[in-house]
Structures are given as C-alpha cells and as structure tokens.
Write an enzyme that holds these catalytic residues in place. Sequence first.
Site, PDB file in Angstrom:
ATOM      1  N   CYS A   1     -49.653 -51.653  44.929  1.00 26.89           N
ATOM      2  CA  CYS A   1     -50.274 -51.939  46.073  1.00 26.89           C
ATOM      3  C   CYS A   1     -49.122 -52.049  47.380  1.00 26.89           C
ATOM      4  CB  CYS A   1     -50.859 -53.476  46.211  1.00 26.89           C
ATOM      5  SG  CYS A   1     -51.675 -53.833  44.909  1.00 26.89           S
TER       6      CYS A   1
ATOM      7  N   GLY B   1     -50.204 -46.974  46.521  1.00 24.15           N
ATOM      8  CA  GLY B   1     -51.388 -46.995  45.972  1.00 24.15           C
ATOM      9  C   GLY B   1     -52.478 -46.122  46.671  1.00 24.15           C
TER      10      GLY B   1
ATOM     11  N   ASN C   1     -49.795 -57.717  47.401  1.00 22.96           N
ATOM     12  CA  ASN C   1     -49.115 -57.132  46.764  1.00 22.96           C
ATOM     13  C   ASN C   1     -48.175 -57.631  45.836  1.00 22.96           C
ATOM     14  OD1 ASN C   1     -45.761 -54.950  47.457  1.00 22.96           O
ATOM     15  ND2 ASN C   1     -47.313 -54.866  45.726  1.00 22.96           N
ATOM     16  N   GLY C   2     -48.370 -57.353  44.518  1.00 28.72           N
ATOM     17  CA  GLY C   2     -47.619 -58.167  43.441  1.00 28.72           C
ATOM     18  C   GLY C   2     -48.690 -58.334  42.298  1.00 28.72           C
TER      19      GLY C   2
ATOM     20  N   TYR D   1     -37.368 -46.153  43.008  1.00 26.01           N
ATOM     21  CA  TYR D   1     -38.292 -45.025  43.051  1.00 26.01           C
ATOM     22  C   TYR D   1     -39.437 -45.435  43.741  1.00 26.01           C
ATOM     23  CZ  TYR D   1     -42.610 -42.459  41.402  1.00 26.01           C
ATOM     24  OH  TYR D   1     -43.699 -41.703  41.341  1.00 26.01           O
TER      25      TYR D   1
END
Length: 484
Positions: free
Chosen positions: A16, A42, A117-118, A257
């Site tokens: 996300c 995402g 996000n998470g 990354y």
Amino acid sequence: MLTTNPFEDDKLREECGVFGIWGAETAAAVTALGLHALQHRGQEAAGITSFDGKAFHSHRAMGHVAGNFDMDSIIRSLAGRAAIGHVRYSTTGETALRNVQPLYAELSTGGFAVAHNGNISNAMRLRRELNARGSIFQSTSDTEVIIHLVATSSFRSLLDRFIDALKQVEGAYSLACLTEEGMIGCRDPLGIRPLVMGRLGDAYVFASETVALDVIGATYIRTVEPGELIVVSERGVESHRPFAPMRPRPCIFEHVYFSRPDSIVDGSSVYTVRKAIGAELARENPVEADYVVPVPDSGVPAAIGYAQESGIPFELGIIRSHYVGRTFIQPGDQVRHLGVKLKHNANSALIAGKKLVLIDDSIVRGTTSLKIVQMLREAGAREVHMRIASPPTRHSCFYGVDTPERKKLLAAQMNVAEMNAYIKANSLAFLSIDGLYRALGEDMRDTDQPQFCDACFSGAYPTRLTDHEDAEQHGQLIPAERYA
Ligand code: SF4
C-alpha cells in the site's frame, strides 16, 4: 487466462501507499498525482475520498491510478479542499472492491475516512471480539477494525476515540485519515512503515514517500515520527505523542527494494543507501569479472555501488522492457517461460564470452534468478556470479508486505551452496545483515535492540503476532496474504 507476471511474482511486494492533502483548491486532482507517484507501492486498486465542508465524496476502483481518475468527470465529482487517497495490491482471493481504500464510515462524531499502509497483526482477534459485541463488518480488510474501534470507543472526542483505538491494535500502520474537522497522519509506535509530511502553498500533505511530494511540487517538511499523530485543521498543525516512547524499528526492506530510489526514507536517500549496499557487497563478496550487470530496474543502484567499489565496469547486460504490465495473457505452458523474456532480455552482443557479476536486490522464490542466469548463459556469458544486495529472505512479513508462505522462500529451505546449485550460477553470495546495517550508517546490528525491523531476514519480529499465534495454537497456518 490472465496471470501474474512471473517477474513480479518473485519479489516481495509492498502492499500500500497513502496520500493526503488539507487546504488545496484542487485536493482530489493533487491526490491523484500523488498516488500516481506511489503507484509502485500498489498497482491493483486505487481510491480517493474528499471532503467539501459539507459532504464526503469517494471513488474507489480496481486498476491503476491513471486509468481510474480522469480529470473531467471523476476528479470533478471529488469536490473539496481536502482529500486522502490510497493505492494497494489486492492479495489472493480478495480482489473485492469493498476492500479498496480509503474506507469510510458515518460515526456518531461525523464522517471518518481512513487510508492505511501496513498490517494489524491482531486484527482477526479484535474482529472476533467486535463481532461478538455486535459490529457488522463491510469488508475483510484489517483496516476496518480501526473504524469499529473508533466507533465503539467510550471516549467523547473523535481524537480521543482514535487514540483509544490505536492503543488496542498491534503491528504496522501509517495512516492518513480525513474527518470533518481535519486530516490526521500517524505512524505506529515502532514506525514500521514510512510516512512524511510536506507543504504545498498553504496546504499540508502526508505521503508514504517523498517522491509524491516532489511530483506535486510540494516541499518536504519532515518525516512523521514513529508513534506520532499529527492533526492538520483550520486551527493549524498539532503534534500528539500518545504512546510510551520506544526504540523505532522502521522496515529495512524499504531501503533495499520497496521505496523508489528518488525518495528520502526516515532521513536517508534510498538511492545513496542502495549504492552503499552495493559497495558493502563488493567488499564482502569480491569476484573477478569483466562486467557488473544489474537485474533492472531494482538492482541498478546496488550494481553501480558494486562497480565503483570493485573497479569492474558497470554495463547493461540485461535490457528491461517497460511495456509489460503486471498481468499479461498467457495462453499455456508452452510459452510460459517466454514471459521472462518479455520483460528482461540479455544484451548478447555485450556479454558473449564475458564473466559477469549479476546484482539483484533479493531472492524470494528463486524462480526468476534461475531463469535470468539461464538466459545470460544462453546469450553466451562465460561465467555468472550472482551477488544479492540483502541477506537471505528466510521469513514471512506480517506488516503489510506480500510474502509467500515460508516454505516457498528459497532461503528458508536451502543453504547458500544449495541455492547456488538451484539457480545454476558459478557462485552466489548475499550481503550480511551487519553489512546492510553499515550501508544504513550503523556500525552493526544491535542484537539486543535492533535499529530496524529486519524480521524477514532475522525472524526477530518487533511486535506480537497475535493472530499468527492464535492460528498456530489451533494448528492452522495463516497465509501472509490474509494479513492484507
Ligand atoms: Fe520490512 Fe521485512 Fe520487517 Fe516486513 S518483516 S516490515 S518486509 S523488514
């Protein structure tokens, strides 16, 4: 049959990205641009919720940002000077629109929208408890638990209810929330996932990465600190720190990354760190070769660092096509292997007869590494020495990253020599965990209190994994994808 591109399948995937803006005339349009810059976080669904002073407006859809938010109709319908947005990967079995964020609910305190996000690692247990008390869930998303905890809190003000809710959740969350009173940005006490704050004219902005600020022309103010909750409203900006202070554990894989190399994450340039990782890798694992060749695009900065440190020339021995989406038509097994060449092709005129150091950021299943080594050999490479710009990925992530089950992680099943035999390289070596920490400016990993979350390498998870523990007690395995 529509299938996932095998190259993308062999990476850990951030699930996300979030964005929010308060106080801009064209809030929804700016949010769409911000989300576009976060698209790498995402790619399967996107949504925007705006507030015009009286009502909330929302558009959520499967697919890329660019295809979903045309300026003429959709953006015009998202009226108001405040908006939040979200991009996500949908994960196995749950591509439903009902899970696309921002999630929105009408609470007794007014409208409340949230982009997350998470991953909340006790979401299933909380959900069972909320269900037992009468809550009715609209989605299967862990994020909806936060909304129900806010709705059922006994505190009066929305802020107090929100803090009460956050104190009950475990795991990773960087949130952008929109209420009738203001916009909230916050990070979990360990700061596992990133979140930054910026300024665009008089407006305030939250974003998962600084690249979203760059793209909309905003100025970077600072990172939202782990455990910090910032409220932006007509009254200005207020910072709250409702949690007991603890040593932050931001995700180290953001640097390896996930984040774009042109972003600043927790004060560090991702590009600079990746080059430093490559230099560490060269010092730890030297090899004699003609060229340093990256697996593009993600291996490029580390390969530059390796080349500069080793003195071996950097060359593009593999060319990437930028016209292959995440999914493509795959008619059958006979052409499955050709999918690799659609995205990456060996530059045979350069590499024929040469010894190569091949740099990639990580090995997940190993299927891609095997195909790339084979492709380079078929193109005439004399030797292929693979060097990986991170330690072996041995453990699943439960904090908002799509990882395969442990048994599908190559490094969870094999030692380095066995992995080398599997991918058929001349040699294989990984960066050490201390080498990774050195590239991030630390002397070494503090084994008592690590400075980052590095659990996918070390297995040292920084929070409780309540749902996982519950499932193990009942002899079940919760696949990582259930945590999205
Ligand atoms: Fe990042 Fe790995 Fe920790 Fe997940 S387990 S938050 S990918 S370091």
